[in-house]
Design a protein around this motif. Structure first.
Motif, mmCIF file in Angstrom:
data_model
loop_
_atom_site.group_PDB
_atom_site.id
_atom_site.type_symbol
_atom_site.label_atom_id
_atom_site.label_comp_id
_atom_site.label_asym_id
_atom_site.label_seq_id
_atom_site.Cartn_x
_atom_site.Cartn_y
_atom_site.Cartn_z
ATOM 1 N N GLU A 86 48.030 10.838 -29.027
ATOM 2 C CA GLU A 86 47.250 11.937 -29.623
ATOM 3 C C GLU A 86 48.011 12.507 -30.825
ATOM 4 O O GLU A 86 47.418 12.831 -31.851
ATOM 5 C CB GLU A 86 47.018 13.065 -28.607
ATOM 6 C CG GLU A 86 46.163 12.695 -27.409
ATOM 7 C CD GLU A 86 44.665 12.856 -27.645
ATOM 8 O OE1 GLU A 86 44.271 13.201 -28.764
ATOM 9 O OE2 GLU A 86 43.897 12.575 -26.705
ATOM 10 N N GLN A 89 47.714 10.207 -33.716
ATOM 11 C CA GLN A 89 46.365 10.232 -34.309
ATOM 12 C C GLN A 89 46.048 11.568 -34.953
ATOM 13 O O GLN A 89 44.925 11.799 -35.374
ATOM 14 C CB GLN A 89 45.311 9.992 -33.225
ATOM 15 C CG GLN A 89 45.235 8.583 -32.720
ATOM 16 C CD GLN A 89 44.085 8.439 -31.732
ATOM 17 O OE1 GLN A 89 42.993 8.024 -32.071
ATOM 18 N NE2 GLN A 89 44.318 8.782 -30.492
ATOM 19 N N HIS A 90 47.016 12.482 -34.946
ATOM 20 C CA HIS A 90 46.866 13.847 -35.500
ATOM 21 C C HIS A 90 45.792 14.641 -34.775
ATOM 22 O O HIS A 90 45.116 15.473 -35.378
ATOM 23 C CB HIS A 90 46.549 13.802 -37.003
ATOM 24 C CG HIS A 90 47.499 12.957 -37.772
ATOM 25 N ND1 HIS A 90 48.791 13.337 -38.017
ATOM 26 C CD2 HIS A 90 47.363 11.731 -38.322
ATOM 27 C CE1 HIS A 90 49.405 12.391 -38.694
ATOM 28 N NE2 HIS A 90 48.570 11.396 -38.888
ATOM 29 N N THR A 91 45.601 14.376 -33.500
ATOM 30 C CA THR A 91 44.590 15.122 -32.740
ATOM 31 C C THR A 91 45.216 16.088 -31.742
ATOM 32 O O THR A 91 44.517 16.943 -31.204
ATOM 33 C CB THR A 91 43.664 14.143 -31.975
ATOM 34 O OG1 THR A 91 44.483 13.168 -31.325
ATOM 35 C CG2 THR A 91 42.711 13.444 -32.910
ATOM 36 N N ASP A 93 47.410 18.585 -32.169
ATOM 37 C CA ASP A 93 47.389 19.980 -32.610
ATOM 38 C C ASP A 93 46.005 20.601 -32.429
ATOM 39 O O ASP A 93 45.876 21.780 -32.108
ATOM 40 C CB ASP A 93 47.800 20.088 -34.084
ATOM 41 C CG ASP A 93 49.314 19.963 -34.257
ATOM 42 O OD1 ASP A 93 50.042 20.090 -33.253
ATOM 43 O OD2 ASP A 93 49.773 19.731 -35.395
ATOM 44 N N LEU A 94 44.985 19.767 -32.633
ATOM 45 C CA LEU A 94 43.616 20.280 -32.509
ATOM 46 C C LEU A 94 43.283 20.621 -31.053
ATOM 47 O O LEU A 94 42.515 21.535 -30.778
ATOM 48 C CB LEU A 94 42.609 19.246 -33.038
ATOM 49 C CG LEU A 94 42.878 18.712 -34.445
ATOM 50 C CD1 LEU A 94 41.776 17.751 -34.864
ATOM 51 C CD2 LEU A 94 42.981 19.853 -35.444
ATOM 52 N N ILE A 95 43.888 19.872 -30.145
ATOM 53 C CA ILE A 95 43.683 20.167 -28.717
ATOM 54 C C ILE A 95 44.503 21.403 -28.342
ATOM 55 O O ILE A 95 44.019 22.292 -27.642
ATOM 56 C CB ILE A 95 44.088 18.948 -27.854
ATOM 57 C CG1 ILE A 95 43.150 17.772 -28.134
ATOM 58 C CG2 ILE A 95 44.066 19.296 -26.368
ATOM 59 C CD1 ILE A 95 43.560 16.468 -27.470
#
Lengths: 294, 315
Positions: A86, A89-91, A93-95
């Protein structure tokens, strides 16, 4: 409400070809071992003119051992990328910027791995049923073994997730997970063996203490499997033969030794839960500083 | 209101942020400007409560983020500099996934997502397209749409204009201004100083881990003592030499930067003095191709505050 991370991972896994390929190879490898065994048994039966049905119990042992080996090999690779992937995939931080608590994020990841392994086990049922056809093993025992394999999955997945949180790179976390798996399943055995070897040869006065080093094997999933398997096929001497190997027969009546499997499961699951809690602690961005200070 | 109080952060022994104080009020669009590696993303991550400062605190709506990060994050929408997405995920699934992370599900999540996507001018026919197949501008708008799902008071945009065409940029300005009009606080960082100047109401220049200049564009000109910048282009090399001599003699001009035939001259000129300057050059028979105010003063402030000028400095 279903865990959103689990729902997302599950949705995406079902769309990718990866899981299909893993399940295919998992069953293919088991089938090859089963087919080779049956071929060998048939050939022996043709030559001798008699069919020894008690040998068919070995088919169960082979299937279970291959299953154990495959799971030990696959789970770190599948799980150790869960958080680092994650991040890559740079995701992540969004989570993290959402309302999700770290433990819930990790439980979602864990559930998707357990679901995958459950799928592998269920898909493997037709092959496993072959072992029941000749008797010697009961459905209850097969189910109990699969439950233990799920527990094994849980433990390996927990510390693989821990490494996935700890390390930024997926490659590093996968390598760390394999090293830890190798340590628990092979390393712990080697350490126990070496310590007991020196203890026996040095005729140490501390022998009473050192023979208890055998308890280190409680963290070893292969030893747990060995004890369980022997108990299922009616050989109750598995633990005592282990103790003899380490010259620790004197502690054979210890409560822990007589309940080896239960204790090993409790310890392995307990350690895994500690690893999961530590992972949740370090996943929280406001605690990352602790990691940097180590 | 968002307050960053004495925020410090270092990576190893390298200090990145050094006792930064920043207060942002509702409806404000604040532009953070720094060189590459100047600590912009670090500061934005700290403001978004996804990175912990070594010292100092972030106060969001009166609550210290370190004490209750979950409460603080409920008020934050974060758009990172790199667009993160998953393979095979459609726009609808992408939005509904992030809605579920914010505790929204079913019909409610669907309605919220559709409303936000409408605001972001992402049409219905894009809903079933894979996120990874969207254009960069569309992806960026989708990313802002995702950040708006929890209806945050504070929106953090890290390099939102990167790689977007002029039409997409204008759409982004409009969206950001509308959000600011609704009372949202927007903290934005970008290398595109023209975009920043068009969008932001206040700017902060980050250098060596500190905010070295802050304010509206006029305040910044006063703070860095830049004066007015005029661009004068000579017709030929001969004119450029004459022009250089003329600028050297003129007491009003405090600095000259030359790039071939183009001179950027700085000074405290009044309108009359500018007119006199032009007249004098014409009287000296210096042929001038162009005489104008520099269109992007923010870039001049940036060069003065953060980095040195790259082209030839005459004196």
């Amino acid at each position: 409400m279903v865990n959103p991370i689990y729902a997302k991972d599950s949705l995406l896994a079902n769309r990718s070809v990866r899981n299909i390929v893993i399940i295919l190879f998992y069953n293919l490898i088991l089938s090859i071992f089963g087919f080779a065994f049956l071929l060998g048994e048939t050939r022996i039966a043709r030559q001798s003119g008699t069919m020894n049905y008690s040998e068919m119990l070995n088919l169960y042992i082979i299937f279970s051992t291959v299953e154990l080996g495959l799971l030990i090999f696959l789970i770190p690779g599948l799980t150790a990328i869960s958080i680092s992937g994650e991040r890559e995939q740079h995701t992540l931080d969004l989570i993290l910027v959402s309302e999700m608590r770290p433990m819930r994020i990790l439980l979602g990841k864990l559930m998707s791995v357990l679901e995958m392994v459950a799928l592998m086990i269920i898909s493997n049922c037709p092959v496993m049923i072959m072992t029941l056809a000749y008797g010697g093993i009961r459905v209850r025992e097969v189910i109990w073994l699969q439950v233990s394999l799920l527990l094994l999955t849980f433990t390996i997945a927990c510390y693989s997730i821990f490494f996935s949180v700890l390390f930024r790179s997926s490659i590093v976390s996968v390598v760390a997970s394999y090293i830890y798996t190798a340590f628990t399943s092979v390393g712990s055995f080697c350490i126990t063996y070496l310590i007991s070897f020196f203890d026996i040869n040095s005729h140490s006065v501390y022998h009473v203490f050192f023979q208890r080093i055998v308890y280190l094997l409680l963290i070893n999933p292969i030893v747990s499997y060995y004890v369980q398997m022997n108990s299922q096929i009616g050989d109750m001497t598995a633990v005592s033969s282990l103790l003899n190997m380490f010259d620790a027969a004197a502690i054979a009546d210890d409560y822990v030794i007589t309940n080896w499997f239960a204790f090993s499961m409790v310890i392995q699951v307990g350690l895994a839960m500690l690893a999961l809690m530590a992972a949740a602690y370090f996943l929280e961005p406001m605690h990352r500083k602790v990691l940097r200070d180590i | 209101m968002i307050k960053l109080e004495r925020i410090s952060k270092s990576y190893g022994r390298e200090p990145v942020l050094d006792k930064i104080d920043l207060t942002l009020d509702s409806g404000e669009i604040y532009g953070l400007i720094a060189e590459n590696g100047g600590g912009k993303t670090t500061l934005l991550k700290i403001a978004s409560v996804i990175s912990e400062p070594d010292a100092g605190k972030v106060v969001i709506e009166g609550v210290n983020a370190a004490r209750d990060p979950y409460y603080a994050r409920r008020h934050v929408g974060y758009v990172p500099d790199q667009f993160g997405s998953y393979h095979y995920m459609t726009v609808r699934e992408y939005m509904e996934f992030y809605a579920s992370l914010c505790g929204l599900s079913g019909r409610k999540a669907k309605v919220v997502c559709e409303n936000i996507l409408g605001t972001m001018e992402i049409e219905d026919d894009h809903m079933d397209r894979e996120v990874e197949k969207l254009s960069k501008g569309m992806r960026q708008r989708l990313c802002i749409a995702r950040a708006l799902i929890p209806n945050p008071d504070f929106l953090v945009l890290d390099e939102p204009f990167d790689g977007i065409d002029p039409v997409g940029r204008r759409q982004m300005y409009k969206i950001c201004r509308n959000l600011a009009e609704e009372g949202k606080i927007i903290l934005v960082s970008s290398h595109e100083l023209g975009d920043m100047e068009s969008l932001c109401t206040r700017f902060g220049f980050l250098k060596n881990g500190k905010i070295v200049a802050e304010g509206g564009i006029e305040d910044l000109y006063l703070q860095v003592n830049l004066g007015k910048v005029l661009s004068v282009t000579a017709l030929s090399e001969v004119d450029a030499v004459l022009m250089n001599d003329f600028f050297r003699e003129n007491d009003l001009i405090t600095s000259v930067v030359r790039d071939h035939m183009v001179f950027h001259i700085t000074g405290e000129f009044t309108a009359e003095e500018e007119a006199d300057l032009l007249t004098e050059m014409i009287n000296r028979k210096i042929r001038i191709l162009e005489f104008s105010h520099v269109k992007n003063p923010l870039e001049e402030v940036f060069e003065a505050v953060v980095g040195g000028r790259k082209d030839e400095v005459v004196w």
